[in-house]
Design an enzyme around this catalytic site. Structure first.
Site, PDB file in Angstrom:
ATOM      1  N   ASN A   1      31.332  35.327 -10.827  1.00  0.00           N
ATOM      2  CA  ASN A   1      30.326  36.122 -10.374  1.00  0.00           C
ATOM      3  C   ASN A   1      31.036  37.056  -9.270  1.00  0.00           C
ATOM      4  O   ASN A   1      31.345  36.587  -8.475  1.00  0.00           O
ATOM      5  CB  ASN A   1      29.056  35.811  -9.790  1.00  0.00           C
ATOM      6  N   TRP A   2      31.394  38.394  -9.750  1.00  0.00           N
ATOM      7  CA  TRP A   2      32.230  39.361  -8.851  1.00  0.00           C
ATOM      8  C   TRP A   2      31.270  39.952  -7.758  1.00  0.00           C
ATOM      9  O   TRP A   2      31.682  40.432  -6.925  1.00  0.00           O
ATOM     10  CB  TRP A   2      32.786  40.343  -9.588  1.00  0.00           C
ATOM     11  N   LYS A   3      29.935  39.656  -7.886  1.00  0.00           N
ATOM     12  CA  LYS A   3      29.304  40.229  -6.944  1.00  0.00           C
ATOM     13  C   LYS A   3      29.504  41.661  -6.692  1.00  0.00           C
ATOM     14  O   LYS A   3      29.692  42.492  -7.779  1.00  0.00           O
ATOM     15  CB  LYS A   3      29.199  39.547  -5.605  1.00  0.00           C
TER      16      LYS A   3
ATOM     17  N   GLU B   1      22.997  26.356  -7.032  1.00  0.00           N
ATOM     18  CA  GLU B   1      23.772  26.975  -6.093  1.00  0.00           C
ATOM     19  C   GLU B   1      23.060  26.629  -4.764  1.00  0.00           C
ATOM     20  O   GLU B   1      22.018  27.405  -4.417  1.00  0.00           O
ATOM     21  CB  GLU B   1      24.096  28.340  -6.384  1.00  0.00           C
TER      22      GLU B   1
ATOM     23  N   GLY C   1      29.617  30.778  -0.119  1.00  0.00           N
ATOM     24  CA  GLY C   1      30.634  31.734   0.773  1.00  0.00           C
ATOM     25  C   GLY C   1      30.861  31.143   1.954  1.00  0.00           C
ATOM     26  O   GLY C   1      31.543  31.893   2.672  1.00  0.00           O
TER      27      GLY C   1
ATOM     28  N   GLU D   1      21.182  35.469  -3.342  1.00  0.00           N
ATOM     29  CA  GLU D   1      21.327  36.915  -2.664  1.00  0.00           C
ATOM     30  C   GLU D   1      20.328  38.040  -3.180  1.00  0.00           C
ATOM     31  O   GLU D   1      19.931  38.670  -2.214  1.00  0.00           O
ATOM     32  CB  GLU D   1      22.794  37.579  -2.830  1.00  0.00           C
TER      33      GLU D   1
ATOM     34  N   SER E   1      31.277  27.879  -3.346  1.00  0.00           N
ATOM     35  CA  SER E   1      32.826  27.439  -2.554  1.00  0.00           C
ATOM     36  C   SER E   1      33.307  26.762  -3.589  1.00  0.00           C
ATOM     37  O   SER E   1      34.207  25.708  -3.031  1.00  0.00           O
ATOM     38  CB  SER E   1      32.544  26.950  -1.111  1.00  0.00           C
TER      39      SER E   1
HETATM   40  P1  13P Z   1      31.159  31.462  -3.721  1.00  0.00           P
HETATM   41  O1  13P Z   1      32.071  30.844  -4.797  1.00  0.00           O
HETATM   42  O2  13P Z   1      31.882  32.642  -3.058  1.00  0.00           O
HETATM   43  O3  13P Z   1      30.753  30.425  -2.890  1.00  0.00           O
HETATM   44  O4  13P Z   1      29.877  32.097  -4.458  1.00  0.00           O
HETATM   45  C1  13P Z   1      29.169  31.268  -5.155  1.00  0.00           C
HETATM   46  C2  13P Z   1      28.093  32.344  -6.053  1.00  0.00           C
HETATM   47  O5  13P Z   1      27.346  32.760  -5.180  1.00  0.00           O
HETATM   48  C3  13P Z   1      28.101  32.352  -7.164  1.00  0.00           C
HETATM   49  O6  13P Z   1      27.293  33.112  -7.633  1.00  0.00           O
END
Ligand code: 13P
Length: 255
Positions: A8-10, A166, A172, A96, A211
């Site tokens: 997930n590149w966000k 999650e 993050g 998010e 993470s």
């Molecule tokens: P991180 O791997 O940066 O913690 O993010 C996880 C995430 O939100 C995947 O959708």
């Protein structure tokens, strides 16, 4: 079931950056049968990346969609627009989206319904906040999120639906959930889904996200109930992402 590694590149990577990243992964990952790899770039890169994935064993996911099929929804993207780009998956209910953009459980449910009806697979994210975990509410929160999201939707099964656990406190932050915490949460989710969907819930893959990195991916993929990963930060870095795919692949080969 093949383990799944979804990135997930966000809100990261321009089109050019995304295209060269995917090309690099395609060049590096030679064992393409062992894990299902899903790229979830921002909307702006979907078209270009879809063209790269044609005839490849990699898959494409979007990070969101609107539940209406079309209309006056400025700034939104419809499922048919995604379908025309050969998108295979849509991430829904990410924390998010829920916390920063105020998406309610009902709103997430409507999106799931639309996505399923169009033959695309939702990746539904659920997870508790730190204060909820500390106050012993984890199970209750997961149950509520599942109930709200699946309420009244029929036809869900392991072939058309994915879940991602999650925990918000792990996203993050570098505070990955421990293997014990992950195993416990996944077992609870598996049993809740079984109660809600019966046999149809049995094969729904449950990914872990929060993470995930090169240091913990090997032990996490070995953890009971973990069918793959939804990765944020580490999916943006070519070395990390490819290494995690290899760790997952090696784990299957070890059996
Ligand atoms: P991180 O791997 O940066 O913690 O993010 C996880 C995430 O939100 C995947 O959708």
């Amino acid at each position: 079931m093949k383990p799944i590694v979804a990135g997930n590149w966000k809100m990261n990577k321009t089109v050019d950056e995304g295209v060269s990243f995917v090309n690099e992964v395609k060049n590096r990952i030679l064992d393409k049968d062992s894990a299902e790899v899903i790229f979830c770039p921002p909307f702006t890169s979907l078209f270009s990346i879809a063209n790269l994935l044609d005839n490849s064993p990699f898959y494409l996911g979007a990070q969101n969609v609107h539940h209406e099929i079309q209309g006056a929804y400025t700034g939104e993207v419809s499922i048919q627009m995604l379908k025309s780009l050969s998108v295979d998956y849509v991430i829904l209910g990410h924390s998010e989206r829920r916390t920063i953009f105020g998406e309610s459980g009902e709103f997430v449910r409507d999106k799931i319904n639309t996505v399923l009806n169009q033959g695309i697979k939702p990746i539904l994210c659920i997870g508790e906040a730190l204060d909820e975990r500390r106050s012993g509410q984890t199970e209750k929160v997961l149950q509520k999120q599942l109930e709200q999201s699946l309420n009244g939707i029929s036809g869900i099964n392991g072939d058309n639906f994915l879940l991602a656990y999650e925990p918000i406190w792990a996203i993050g932050t570098g505070n990955t959930a421990t293997e014990v915490q992950v195993a416990e949460a996944h077992a609870k989710i598996r049993s809740m889904v079984g109660n809600m969907l019966g046999k149809n819930g049995q094969n729904i893959p449950i990914l872990y996200g929060g993470s995930v990195n090169v240091d913990n991916a090997g032990s996490l993929i070995d953890t009971n109930g973990v069918d793959g990963f939804l990765i944020g930060g580490a999916s943006l870095d070519i070395e990390s992402f490819c290494k995690i795919i290899e760790l997952v692949t090696d784990n299957i080969k070890r059996g």
